[in-house]
Design a protein around this motif. Structure first.
Motif, PDB file in Angstrom:
ATOM      1  N   UNK A 106       0.712  -1.062   0.115  1.00  0.00           N
ATOM      2  CA  UNK A 106       0.011   0.040  -0.079  1.00  0.00           C
ATOM      3  C   UNK A 106       0.859   1.463   0.088  1.00  0.00           C
ATOM      4  N   UNK A 107       1.937   1.095   0.332  1.00  0.00           N
ATOM      5  CA  UNK A 107       2.934   2.200   0.288  1.00  0.00           C
ATOM      6  C   UNK A 107       3.461   2.489  -1.109  1.00  0.00           C
ATOM      7  N   UNK A 108       3.641   1.413  -1.775  1.00  0.00           N
ATOM      8  CA  UNK A 108       4.219   1.891  -3.164  1.00  0.00           C
ATOM      9  C   UNK A 108       3.691   1.481  -4.396  1.00  0.00           C
ATOM     10  N   UNK A 109       2.551   0.505  -4.120  1.00  0.00           N
ATOM     11  CA  UNK A 109       1.470   0.210  -5.374  1.00  0.00           C
ATOM     12  C   UNK A 109       0.538   1.272  -5.853  1.00  0.00           C
ATOM     13  N   UNK A 110       0.482   1.386  -7.167  1.00  0.00           N
ATOM     14  CA  UNK A 110      -0.330   2.669  -7.574  1.00  0.00           C
ATOM     15  C   UNK A 110      -1.924   2.162  -7.324  1.00  0.00           C
ATOM     16  N   UNK A 111      -2.530   3.473  -7.011  1.00  0.00           N
ATOM     17  CA  UNK A 111      -3.897   3.239  -6.931  1.00  0.00           C
ATOM     18  C   UNK A 111      -4.333   4.884  -6.940  1.00  0.00           C
ATOM     19  N   UNK A 112      -5.718   5.125  -7.459  1.00  0.00           N
ATOM     20  CA  UNK A 112      -6.009   6.499  -7.611  1.00  0.00           C
ATOM     21  C   UNK A 112      -6.195   7.224  -6.153  1.00  0.00           C
ATOM     22  N   UNK A 113      -5.866   8.524  -6.038  1.00  0.00           N
ATOM     23  CA  UNK A 113      -5.261   9.362  -7.169  1.00  0.00           C
ATOM     24  C   UNK A 113      -3.865   9.317  -7.325  1.00  0.00           C
ATOM     25  N   UNK A 114      -2.793   8.383  -6.797  1.00  0.00           N
ATOM     26  CA  UNK A 114      -1.688   8.105  -6.950  1.00  0.00           C
ATOM     27  C   UNK A 114      -1.128   7.008  -7.945  1.00  0.00           C
ATOM     28  N   UNK A 115      -2.012   6.802  -9.080  1.00  0.00           N
ATOM     29  CA  UNK A 115      -1.923   6.006 -10.055  1.00  0.00           C
ATOM     30  C   UNK A 115      -0.426   5.754 -10.845  1.00  0.00           C
ATOM     31  N   UNK A 116       0.292   6.993 -10.650  1.00  0.00           N
ATOM     32  CA  UNK A 116       1.685   7.011 -11.341  1.00  0.00           C
ATOM     33  C   UNK A 116       2.619   7.250 -10.457  1.00  0.00           C
ATOM     34  N   UNK A 117       2.399   6.192  -8.901  1.00  0.00           N
ATOM     35  CA  UNK A 117       3.575   6.112  -8.195  1.00  0.00           C
ATOM     36  C   UNK A 117       4.983   5.561  -8.827  1.00  0.00           C
ATOM     37  N   UNK A 118       4.644   4.900  -9.781  1.00  0.00           N
ATOM     38  CA  UNK A 118       6.261   4.240 -10.380  1.00  0.00           C
ATOM     39  C   UNK A 118       6.715   5.474 -11.403  1.00  0.00           C
ATOM     40  N   UNK A 119       6.056   6.461 -11.611  1.00  0.00           N
ATOM     41  CA  UNK A 119       6.800   7.728 -12.130  1.00  0.00           C
ATOM     42  C   UNK A 119       6.984   9.030 -11.287  1.00  0.00           C
ATOM     43  N   UNK A 120       6.763   8.720 -10.018  1.00  0.00           N
ATOM     44  CA  UNK A 120       6.752   9.917  -9.092  1.00  0.00           C
ATOM     45  C   UNK A 120       8.152   9.909  -8.451  1.00  0.00           C
ATOM     46  N   UNK A 121       8.604  11.244  -8.397  1.00  0.00           N
ATOM     47  CA  UNK A 121       9.999  11.484  -7.696  1.00  0.00           C
ATOM     48  C   UNK A 121       9.449  12.510  -6.524  1.00  0.00           C
ATOM     49  N   UNK A 122       9.926  12.419  -5.278  1.00  0.00           N
ATOM     50  CA  UNK A 122       9.395  13.272  -4.469  1.00  0.00           C
ATOM     51  C   UNK A 122      10.571  14.319  -3.541  1.00  0.00           C
ATOM     52  N   UNK A 123      10.328  15.515  -3.184  1.00  0.00           N
ATOM     53  CA  UNK A 123      11.371  16.089  -2.531  1.00  0.00           C
ATOM     54  C   UNK A 123      10.332  16.895  -1.639  1.00  0.00           C
ATOM     55  N   UNK A 124       9.820  16.218  -0.414  1.00  0.00           N
ATOM     56  CA  UNK A 124       9.127  16.839   0.331  1.00  0.00           C
ATOM     57  C   UNK A 124       9.732  17.808   1.691  1.00  0.00           C
ATOM     58  N   UNK A 125      11.207  17.424   1.497  1.00  0.00           N
ATOM     59  CA  UNK A 125      11.836  18.156   2.362  1.00  0.00           C
ATOM     60  C   UNK A 125      13.274  18.485   1.779  1.00  0.00           C
ATOM     61  N   UNK A 126      14.086  19.514   2.472  1.00  0.00           N
ATOM     62  CA  UNK A 126      15.398  19.795   1.815  1.00  0.00           C
ATOM     63  C   UNK A 126      16.392  19.975   3.054  1.00  0.00           C
ATOM     64  N   UNK A 127      17.653  20.186   2.877  1.00  0.00           N
ATOM     65  CA  UNK A 127      18.425  20.441   4.042  1.00  0.00           C
ATOM     66  C   UNK A 127      19.634  21.396   3.548  1.00  0.00           C
ATOM     67  N   UNK A 128      19.837  22.225   4.382  1.00  0.00           N
ATOM     68  CA  UNK A 128      20.801  23.223   4.241  1.00  0.00           C
ATOM     69  C   UNK A 128      21.755  23.478   5.330  1.00  0.00           C
ATOM     70  N   UNK A 129      22.947  23.773   5.050  1.00  0.00           N
ATOM     71  CA  UNK A 129      24.160  23.907   6.082  1.00  0.00           C
ATOM     72  C   UNK A 129      24.711  25.191   6.226  1.00  0.00           C
ATOM     73  N   UNK A 130      25.378  25.516   7.245  1.00  0.00           N
ATOM     74  CA  UNK A 130      26.141  26.614   7.108  1.00  0.00           C
ATOM     75  C   UNK A 130      27.630  26.307   7.887  1.00  0.00           C
ATOM     76  N   UNK A 131      28.552  26.865   7.409  1.00  0.00           N
ATOM     77  CA  UNK A 131      29.951  26.620   7.915  1.00  0.00           C
ATOM     78  C   UNK A 131      30.784  25.805   7.027  1.00  0.00           C
ATOM     79  N   UNK A 132      30.335  25.165   6.085  1.00  0.00           N
ATOM     80  CA  UNK A 132      30.723  24.165   5.054  1.00  0.00           C
ATOM     81  C   UNK A 132      31.449  22.982   5.882  1.00  0.00           C
TER      82      UNK A 132
END
Length: 430
Positions: free
Chosen positions: A42-68
């Motif tokens: 149920x986490x990966x199999x396609x079903x409406x409205x996420x019928x294109x799960x096999x073609x999804x790429x997600x960036x629901x978050x990001x990370x930034x850093x200071x001080x290198x």
């Protein structure tokens, strides 16, 4: 094959108790394994409205850093601002579509003026959201680009919200209050399961109609938004990631004066990788999650196989004279081994089908607690329909597990029986 089926039926009738115990043990084993498989499916199999799960790429978050990377460096992990989302994702050339939205819903009051409010899970999106996800509209249509850019207070609501607020689903064009702000209903969609972890909500509004765009920090780098990319084909994933990394490199030059630098953590993630992680500051370990599932499968197969093996051995001991006669009349050891294995396979397949059926019914009846989402603030219970559970892949896995369990539980007893000395077998010694 007909001989194997007839022989199996004769043995089942002659050894009813052992056969019943074997069927129950095998069915319970397959039942437990398939429940684990369905929890992942149920986490990966396609079903409406996420019928294109096999073609999804997600960036629901990001990370930034200071001080290198210095000892005193700081990190910020979470959603990104509208400025960052547009710079990094909106101009990507390879994908079919890119949508920007708030990755989590907020519980807000929804009502008619001077009426009692109900709680609804509200998600804020752009207009491309309706292209990436395939919702079924009962009435009206989604808000378009012009409404999004103008920040018009339009909303798409679910079927259940429409019925609770208006008493009908034919409500496109009518007004309601969302968080005490007037909105016009643009369309009504079929209810969405909470298992559609990216698309789920009960009310969707343009985020330009709220204060999300101005809700940012760390120099307008971080904010409240996430991104889902719809690729034309899963083969394009590597190209999309390279294009994204090139945008990150350019963006880091633009924000260098702020003292922050974006780190990708190999984002964006495909559906499986996204489902494995819960924290923005840790890259999901897909291989580790797969190993854990394999260990669970092995335990759920080996433990019952040991018990079933002893029962198979017991059944074969009662057939020792028959084995001796067959060997005496020229039956080859390989033929005897395959025949005994085949007889047990018939029982295993029957029990496996029973176990698979039990798992589907159990998952459907007990979905409210079995598929409860971690860290979810939604008050809506998760619901599944049979289309989510009865996937070709789940049936395939059930069949594979039946073959493995059959080999583990009857392979050694059948091999020992086929190697029995003819004289000992005729004297009832296995």
């Amino acid at each position: 094959m007909m001989n194997i089926l007839k022989q199996t039926w004769v043995q089942v009738k002659s050894q009813k108790m052992l056969s019943i115990i074997s069927v129950i043990g095998t069915a319970l084993s397959i039942f437990l394994i398939m429940v684990v498989v369905m929890l992942q499916q149920v986490k990966v199999a396609p079903f409406a409205p996420e019928s294109n799960r096999d073609r999804f790429l997600h960036a629901k978050a990001a990370s930034i850093t200071s001080g290198d990377g210095a000892p005193t460096h700081w990190e910020s992990n979470g959603c990104i601002s509208y400025r960052s989302a547009r710079y990094l994702f909106e101009e990507l050339k390879t994908p079919e579509a890119v949508t920007i939205y708030t990755p989590s819903t907020t519980t807000s009051p929804v009502s008619l003026p001077a009426s009692t409010a109900i709680s609804a899970d509200v998600m804020e999106t752009d207009d491309k959201f309706w292209k990436v996800f395939d919702f079924t509209f009962i009435d009206g249509k989604p808000y378009d680009r012009s409404a999004f850019e103008a920040g018009l207070p339009e909303a798409v609501i679910s079927e259940s919200v429409a019925r609770r607020v208006f008493g009908s689903t034919n409500v496109a064009g009518k007004d309601l209050l969302i968080n005490y702000v007037p909105y016009k209903v643009a369309g009504v969609v079929k209810d969405v399961s909470t298992l559609a972890t990216t698309a789920y909500a009960t009310v969707w509004v343009p985020f330009t109609s709220t204060n999300v765009v101005s809700n940012n920090w760390n120099g307008d780098i971080m904010g409240s938004l996430g991104v889902t990319i719809l690729a034309r084909d899963s083969k394009d994933f590597d190209d999309i990631k390279r294009e994204y990394e090139a945008n990150v490199e350019k963006y880091n030059k633009e924000i260098s004066s702020s003292g922050w630098k974006m780190i990708t953590r190999n984002r964006p993630y495909d559906q499986e990788k996204q489902s494995c992680g819960a924290w923005a500051n840790i890259e999901p370990d897909v291989e580790g999650a797969r190993r854990l599932r394999l260990i669970i499968y092995a335990i759920l197969l080996i433990v019952p196989a040991i018990n079933l093996s002893s029962m198979t051995d017991s059944r074969l001991r009662r057939r020792v004279e028959e084995i001796g006669v067959r060997r005496a009349f020229g039956c080859r050891r390989s033929e005897l081994f395959v025949g005994l294995l085949g007889e047990n396979l018939v029982i295993t397949l029957f029990a496996g089908f029973l176990g698979w059926l039990m798992s589907v019914v159990f998952a459907w009846l007990c979905s409210s607690f079995l598929f409860a989402q971690p860290y979810s603030i939604s008050t809506v219970e998760p619901k599944v329909d049979m289309a989510m559970l009865v996937q070709p892949s789940t049936f395939f896995w059930a069949l594979i597990f039946c073959f493995i369990l059959n080999f583990l539980s009857s392979g050694i007893p059948a091999w020992r029986a086929s190697r029995t000395n003819v004289v000992n077998a005729l004297n009832a010694k296995l």
